[in-house]
Design a protein around this motif. Structure first.
Motif, short mmCIF file in Angstrom:
data_model
loop_
_atom_site.label_atom_id
_atom_site.label_comp_id
_atom_site.label_asym_id
_atom_site.label_seq_id
_atom_site.Cartn_x
_atom_site.Cartn_y
_atom_site.Cartn_z
N LYS A 250 -5.98 -3.31 -12.51
CA LYS A 250 -5.33 -4.24 -11.59
C LYS A 250 -4.64 -3.49 -10.46
O LYS A 250 -4.65 -3.93 -9.30
CB LYS A 250 -4.32 -5.11 -12.35
N ASN A 251 -4.06 -2.36 -10.80
CA ASN A 251 -3.41 -1.55 -9.77
C ASN A 251 -4.43 -1.03 -8.76
O ASN A 251 -4.18 -1.03 -7.55
CB ASN A 251 -2.68 -0.37 -10.43
N VAL A 252 -5.60 -0.62 -9.26
CA VAL A 252 -6.68 -0.18 -8.36
C VAL A 252 -7.12 -1.33 -7.46
O VAL A 252 -7.27 -1.17 -6.25
CB VAL A 252 -7.88 0.35 -9.18
N ALA A 253 -7.30 -2.51 -8.07
CA ALA A 253 -7.74 -3.68 -7.29
C ALA A 253 -6.70 -4.09 -6.25
O ALA A 253 -7.04 -4.45 -5.12
CB ALA A 253 -8.04 -4.84 -8.23
N ASP A 254 -5.43 -4.01 -6.62
CA ASP A 254 -4.36 -4.43 -5.71
C ASP A 254 -4.20 -3.50 -4.52
O ASP A 254 -3.70 -3.91 -3.46
CB ASP A 254 -3.03 -4.52 -6.47
N GLN A 255 -4.62 -2.25 -4.69
CA GLN A 255 -4.50 -1.30 -3.59
C GLN A 255 -5.60 -1.48 -2.55
O GLN A 255 -5.56 -0.85 -1.50
CB GLN A 255 -4.53 0.13 -4.14
N GLY A 256 -6.57 -2.34 -2.85
CA GLY A 256 -7.60 -2.66 -1.88
C GLY A 256 -8.50 -1.51 -1.52
O GLY A 256 -9.01 -1.42 -0.40
N GLN A 257 -8.71 -0.59 -2.45
CA GLN A 257 -9.55 0.56 -2.17
C GLN A 257 -11.02 0.19 -2.28
O GLN A 257 -11.38 -0.93 -2.65
CB GLN A 257 -9.20 1.69 -3.15
N LYS A 258 -11.88 1.16 -2.01
CA LYS A 258 -13.31 0.90 -2.03
C LYS A 258 -13.81 0.54 -3.42
O LYS A 258 -14.87 -0.07 -3.58
CB LYS A 258 -14.09 2.10 -1.49
N ASP A 259 -13.05 0.89 -4.45
CA ASP A 259 -13.45 0.58 -5.82
C ASP A 259 -12.88 -0.75 -6.31
O ASP A 259 -12.92 -1.05 -7.50
CB ASP A 259 -12.99 1.70 -6.77
N ARG A 260 -12.38 -1.54 -5.39
CA ARG A 260 -11.72 -2.79 -5.77
C ARG A 260 -12.66 -3.72 -6.55
O ARG A 260 -12.28 -4.26 -7.60
CB ARG A 260 -11.21 -3.50 -4.52
#
Length: 442
Positions: A250-260
């Motif tokens: 969720k933290n990865v998704a929330d950061q809006g990175q290319k791996d979202r």
């Protein structure tokens, strides 16, 4: 005083073979029904020496340890490990002693140059083809198959001696894949570990090794985005992930990175409810690719879940669908719920793009009110090309309505000699109480 012998990797492998066999008693792991977790008789030192002398090859030690201490083939990834004799029979003799030109970081451009003689349209002689093929496959031994055109090779020489390579056809832009492990025994033991841990190993070896914590650490310490992406991709081998890992994703998704999107997909694989807000956000996004990603995730992981909330949003978003791929996934998600109607799919059925029409025809194949919507079907038959008409007959059958008969009569000559299609035409006539030769009459 008793001195306990330290367990070796070969000891672990033998023990884990037994554990894997007991874990997968129904032989559900891909290929297990072929090898049944049993290995062949071990190779003697003399047999190994004779084979190497005959073929002028010195095999990597981890592989020879397996052959002489565990078994001469048998149980292994996919359909198992070939015996050394069978491996030799599947490998060109000239290729065995050649230099290995492949390497893990091979670029698409480098691969395309190497395989160009094998992929271009120009005719080359058999001897030229064999020479080009041996150049690509040189310095490797075929040790097993994954099925179809996919095989497993062991590198015999050079910097990457001992590594396993997954091969396929000679396709442009698709270099062969080197597995992560450095040698045969590490690769083989990982296969056993992942069976025992109940991982999803349908494509064993293609994803980064490690448990959840290890992959999270790799992600945090990754020197570049490529390694980060591979660390996340490695998590797809887990059938379920823990709450701490969901929080990390969720933290990865929330950061809006290319791996979202990958992070959202992993969350939803374990719990669609945990990914609910992300899916709704994607469905409401103005970006067509976001809509497609949401539909794909719902199709993959939502089959046993109540999707009512999402279906309502999708139906309201149909006017945002502008390509066949997205429409196909709309159909996959909506069809089980009965939310597809001729009325809401009419814009697609009457679309100028025949691929969109075909996707819509397939999606509406289970609608029971075809005759009631004959006017829409008439527009399809009137304006559709031959392929569209064929697909309408294939997926809808011949819709029994008198207003549609002229269009079916026009198509009849092309299909009357095909028994499968002919039956559809005749069944329609019977339902309308018309003679079987109706379409043959002038």
């Amino acid at each position: 005083m008793l001195f306990w012998k330290k367990e070796t990797q070969l000891d672990r492998i033998k023990n884990k073979l037994e554990k894997a066999m007991h874990k997968d008693t129904d032989l559900l792991v891909f290929g297990a029904s072929s090898h049944k977790y049993r290995v062949y008789e071990k190779l003697t030192a003399k047999e190994l020496a004779d084979w190497q002398a005959k073929n002028q090859v010195i095999l990597p030690e981890p592989y020879t340890q397996f052959l002489t201490k565990v078994g001469n083939g048998g149980a292994g990834p996919y359909y198992g490990i070939y015996s050394i004799e069978k491996a030799a029979s599947y490998t060109e003799r000239n290729a065995l002693t050649a230099k290995c030109v492949l390497h893990p970081r091979m670029t698409k451009e480098e691969w395309n140059r190497l395989t160009e003689p094998l992929t271009n349209d120009e005719d080359i002689s058999d001897s030229e083809y064999d020479a080009a093929c041996n150049m690509v496959m040189g310095g490797m031994l075929c040790i097993g198959t994954q099925g179809c055109e996919y095989d497993m090779y062991l590198v015999l020489e050079g910097e990457h001696r001992g590594k396993i390579v997954y091969t396929s056809g000679f396709y442009p832009d698709h270099p062969f894949f080197f597995v992560y492990e450095d040698n045969f025994l590490d690769w083989y033991e990982r296969w056993l570990d992942e069976i025992i841990l109940d991982y999803d190993i349908a494509w064993f070896g293609s994803k980064m090794p490690g448990d959840e914590n290890a992959l999270i650490q790799v992600y945090h310490n990754a020197p570049n985005e490529e390694i980060k992406s591979k660390a996340l991709d490695g998590m797809f081998k887990f059938k379920k992930i823990s709450q701490p890992t969901i929080d990390f994703l969720k933290n990865v998704a929330d950061q809006g990175q290319k791996d979202r999107i990958t992070a959202i997909q992993l969350i939803c694989k374990t719990s669609l409810d945990a990914g609910r807000d992300y899916l709704l956000e994607l469905l409401h996004s103005d970006r067509n690719e976001d809509l497609l990603h949401a539909l794909q995730i719902l199709n993959w992981y939502g089959k046993s879940v109540d999707l009512s909330e999402f279906i309502k949003v999708i139906v309201q978003s149909l006017d945002r669908v502008h390509d066949p791929e997205t429409l196909r996934h709309v159909g996959y998600v909506l069809e089980p719920s009965g939310a597809i109607t001729f009325q809401n799919f009419a814009p697609f059925l009457c679309h100028a793009d025949s691929d969109i029409q075909t996707a819509a025809i397939y999606a509406t194949r289970s609608c029971n009110d075809k005759s009631d919507n004959w006017e829409i079907i008439e527009q399809v038959l009137m304006g559709g090309n031959k392929e569209v008409v064929k697909n309408s007959i294939l997926f809808w059958g011949i819709v029994p309505h008198e207003k549609l008969l002229p269009y079916y009569k026009a198509a009849w000559p092309e299909y009357k000699n095909n028994n499968n299609f002919r039956k559809k035409f005749i069944d329609c006539l019977k339902e309308l109480n018309l003679p079987d030769d109706y379409f043959d009459k002038e």
